[in-house]
Design a protein around this motif. Sequence first.
Motif, short mmCIF file in Angstrom:
data_model
loop_
_atom_site.label_atom_id
_atom_site.label_comp_id
_atom_site.label_asym_id
_atom_site.label_seq_id
_atom_site.Cartn_x
_atom_site.Cartn_y
_atom_site.Cartn_z
N ASN A 54 -3.72 -7.14 2.81
CA ASN A 54 -3.53 -5.70 2.98
C ASN A 54 -3.79 -4.93 1.69
OD1 ASN A 54 -2.87 -5.72 5.71
ND2 ASN A 54 -0.70 -6.04 5.32
N ASP A 87 -3.88 2.51 15.63
CA ASP A 87 -3.53 1.73 14.44
C ASP A 87 -4.62 1.88 13.37
OD1 ASP A 87 -2.46 -0.10 12.67
OD2 ASP A 87 -2.69 -1.83 13.98
N LEU A 93 -9.26 -2.92 5.74
CA LEU A 93 -8.18 -2.98 6.71
C LEU A 93 -8.31 -4.31 7.46
CD1 LEU A 93 -8.64 0.58 8.28
CD2 LEU A 93 -7.22 -0.03 6.31
N ASN A 140 2.68 -2.86 9.27
CA ASN A 140 3.37 -1.71 8.67
C ASN A 140 2.53 -0.44 8.79
OD1 ASN A 140 5.45 -3.48 7.81
ND2 ASN A 140 4.24 -4.02 6.02
N SER A 141 2.11 -0.14 10.01
CA SER A 141 1.21 0.98 10.27
C SER A 141 1.93 2.06 11.06
CB SER A 141 -0.02 0.48 11.04
OG SER A 141 -0.90 1.53 11.33
N ALA A 193 -4.42 5.24 11.86
CA ALA A 193 -3.27 5.38 10.95
C ALA A 193 -3.52 4.67 9.63
CB ALA A 193 -2.03 4.81 11.63
N ARG A 194 -4.06 3.47 9.67
CA ARG A 194 -4.27 2.72 8.42
C ARG A 194 -5.35 3.37 7.56
NH1 ARG A 194 -3.40 -3.74 9.58
NH2 ARG A 194 -2.48 -3.53 11.67
N ALA A 244 0.37 -3.28 14.74
CA ALA A 244 0.83 -2.16 13.91
C ALA A 244 2.19 -2.45 13.29
CB ALA A 244 0.89 -0.88 14.75
N THR A 278 -0.76 2.01 0.41
CA THR A 278 -0.08 3.13 1.06
C THR A 278 0.37 4.17 0.05
OG1 THR A 278 0.69 1.70 2.86
CG2 THR A 278 1.90 3.75 2.51
N THR A 289 6.81 7.28 9.11
CA THR A 289 6.17 7.53 7.81
C THR A 289 7.08 7.36 6.61
OG1 THR A 289 6.64 9.90 8.06
CG2 THR A 289 4.48 9.13 8.81
#
Length: 563
Positions: free
Chosen positions: A242, A58, A416, A91-92, A61-62, A87, A219, A148
């Motif tokens: 976030n 996680d 994060l 929204n990861s 990914a973030r 996650a 993002t 994704t």
Amino acid sequence: MTNMTGAEYLSRALDAYGVEAVFLVPTALSATLVAMENETAIKRIVTHGEKAAAYMADGYARATGKPGICMAQNIGAANLAAGLRDAYLGNSPVIALTGGPYEWSRGRNYYQEIEDFPLFKPVTKSSRQVFDVTRLPDQLDQAFRDATTGKPGPTHLELAGHTGDIIENQSFDATVPAPGVRRSPALRVAPDPEAIAAAAAALRAARRPVILSGGGVRTSGASEEVVALADRLGAPIATSLNGKETVPADHPLSIGIPGLYARASANQIMLEADLVMYVGSQTGSQVTLTWQVPPTSTRVVHLDIEPTELGRHYPDTVPVVADARLGLIALLEALGPVDTEQTRPWRERAAELTARWRESVADLTGSEAAPLRPERLTSDLSWLLPDNAIVVSDTGHAGMWTAGYLDLAKPQQGFLRAAGSLGWGLPAGIGAQIARPDAQVVVFTGDGGLFYHLSELETAARWNVPLTIVVNDNRSLNQEINPYTVAYGGALSGRHHELWHFNDVNLATVAESLGVTGIRVTKPSELEPAMARAAEIDGPVLIDVVSDIDAVAPKGSAARAPH
């Protein structure tokens, strides 16, 4: 096409997709891991628990937008599913690969076998089973696509065999995907011009507008655009947790974070707004203080990639379905020049409330008390952080202190945060630092959070991961003071300490025993040299900051202050 085993295909495909590390508890996909060693540069990070593996994936990914990969055999799959909760809520884009029961063993009381597959449904965007290796290419590709596209999130593939071995050992003719890094946003959705026109009209008509920048802005890489919109309108701009890094804290229109983990001034400004524009943010309970800040009667413009979120909690919503950056670019073009004189009194009011809040906490942020006040700790971190720092914040008090008192003003600094899983910070920080060797990851957690996955300090030491862990060490779970006070009838009594006190443990010494450099800070003047020393050490460092056990982070309030 080339004949290859499932293990060879999986290794080569992950490499082609740009995966640089996988996180796992043995024994899972063993043949794939060996193929990775022989054919790729993918790091194989063995952790001390499946939840930690999911949290590391996680954080990876973030920090990058690229899917983080975690693995477990079917025996550990339930633990891995539990680790995907954060996650999913955050929204990861994480991809979980697990083994599954053999067809011949199902329902026969096989050693440690249960049906784990249903556990993944509530914590993933998609969860699928692969029973034959010929389906591995399309199912793996779909897992990456699901993770994704649109609102990112975790996905899951259960590969036949307890360790995925049936799929690994089958051979088939296949073509490895062409090299190309997969990351969010995989596809950008442009807005409907009519929706943009309606949003522009609503913004022009507002006299007390506020913009809230969320994780979708991060993002999408739309920080410049959302700040440009605030400048164009002359509108105060808030962020969600976030989205904290998307607005420089020293920007004159910045008001901080509203909601539950909030500054009182940010909540006050949201209460007085006549229009709030949410960009890339859900209007969930945390950022709105259970839909009190702002009240549900407030007019809202909502720009988000997920159509089902628009108007979900605020009936008077002007919806715009779009990627954040594309939507903001279109909105800026549609707005054209804006006369900001009409909102000058509102900007002055917002600046006044923000300044008043800073004055109200000045005694705490400047306190020389020992043990340290957390307000002083997090406020000092604002100027002690490296210019390229990525702060990884745990949940609970760690999230509250960093939300209110930590300022990020440098363009390369990131943030994060845990979406609700205490203990997420350390393993997520390890994953983020492995993903971003160009950055300096600084984990902010409490001793309560650290104890969850303390063993992962050894993982950081084993891989010489150069992150810095700052521990707000109050020797307790003091976030529970308020609920236990209520439970005890208004005043703590009896053996209340059994429910939230810990022993006084020198965490710096514990860190040293696990191969991590430990530094103990007992007064404010020691923090700056501790951070400086940490920056010079090539490897993980834990800074054990002894803090006030009675310092309780303030939660958001919806009470209005006098105008």
